[in-house]
Motif scaffolding. Structure first.
Motif, PDB file in Angstrom:
ATOM      1  N   UNK A  76      -1.673  30.187 -21.011  1.00  0.00           N
ATOM      2  CA  UNK A  76      -2.397  30.569 -19.802  1.00  0.00           C
ATOM      3  C   UNK A  76      -3.824  31.025 -20.142  1.00  0.00           C
ATOM      4  N   UNK A  77      -3.963  31.788 -21.216  1.00  0.00           N
ATOM      5  CA  UNK A  77      -5.297  32.241 -21.647  1.00  0.00           C
ATOM      6  C   UNK A  77      -6.172  31.061 -22.051  1.00  0.00           C
ATOM      7  N   UNK A  78      -5.608  30.098 -22.765  1.00  0.00           N
ATOM      8  CA  UNK A  78      -6.385  28.927 -23.174  1.00  0.00           C
ATOM      9  C   UNK A  78      -6.846  28.135 -21.952  1.00  0.00           C
ATOM     10  N   UNK A  79      -5.958  27.946 -20.995  1.00  0.00           N
ATOM     11  CA  UNK A  79      -6.320  27.208 -19.779  1.00  0.00           C
ATOM     12  C   UNK A  79      -7.383  27.954 -18.986  1.00  0.00           C
ATOM     13  N   UNK A  80      -7.311  29.279 -18.970  1.00  0.00           N
ATOM     14  CA  UNK A  80      -8.310  30.073 -18.257  1.00  0.00           C
ATOM     15  C   UNK A  80      -9.679  29.934 -18.914  1.00  0.00           C
ATOM     16  N   UNK A  81      -9.731  29.969 -20.234  1.00  0.00           N
ATOM     17  CA  UNK A  81     -10.998  29.773 -20.946  1.00  0.00           C
ATOM     18  C   UNK A  81     -11.570  28.397 -20.627  1.00  0.00           C
ATOM     19  N   UNK A  82     -10.722  27.389 -20.635  1.00  0.00           N
ATOM     20  CA  UNK A  82     -11.177  26.039 -20.329  1.00  0.00           C
ATOM     21  C   UNK A  82     -11.741  25.959 -18.912  1.00  0.00           C
ATOM     22  N   UNK A  83     -11.112  26.642 -17.992  1.00  0.00           N
ATOM     23  CA  UNK A  83     -11.529  26.609 -16.584  1.00  0.00           C
ATOM     24  C   UNK A  83     -12.829  27.391 -16.370  1.00  0.00           C
TER      25      UNK A  83
END
Length: 85
Positions: A76-83
């Motif tokens: 979830x943290x990785x996806x948030x950074x990407x977003x």
């Protein structure tokens, strides 16, 4: 526990952490994620407090985490950074 890794996604997020994160020695930190490489740059390490990911040569990777919830929070943290970046 087996997890599939999208290497392009990981490398994109790794680059965003390096571009936008706070540098601490040879490591970069952004939104609770730490990212760094080995001395040669062949292996990429991305981790938070509970989950560690080593990504290396020929797209080989290894996750280390205590439970599925820890992995899910890491993802979830990785996806948030990407977003966000």
């Amino acid at each position: 526990m087996k997890n599939e890794l999208d290497s392009k996604f990981l490398l994109k997020v790794f680059d965003k952490i390096r571009q936008h994160g706070k540098k601490d020695g040879e490591k970069y930190q952004l939104n609770g994620i730490t990212a760094f490489t080995d001395l040669e740059g062949y292996n990429v390490f991305v981790e938070d407090a509970k989950t560690k990911l080593q990504f290396g040569f020929h797209n080989q990777y290894h996750f280390d985490y205590p439970n599925q919830d820890a992995f899910d929070q890491f993802e979830k943290k990785l996806k948030q950074i990407d977003k966000e970046y």
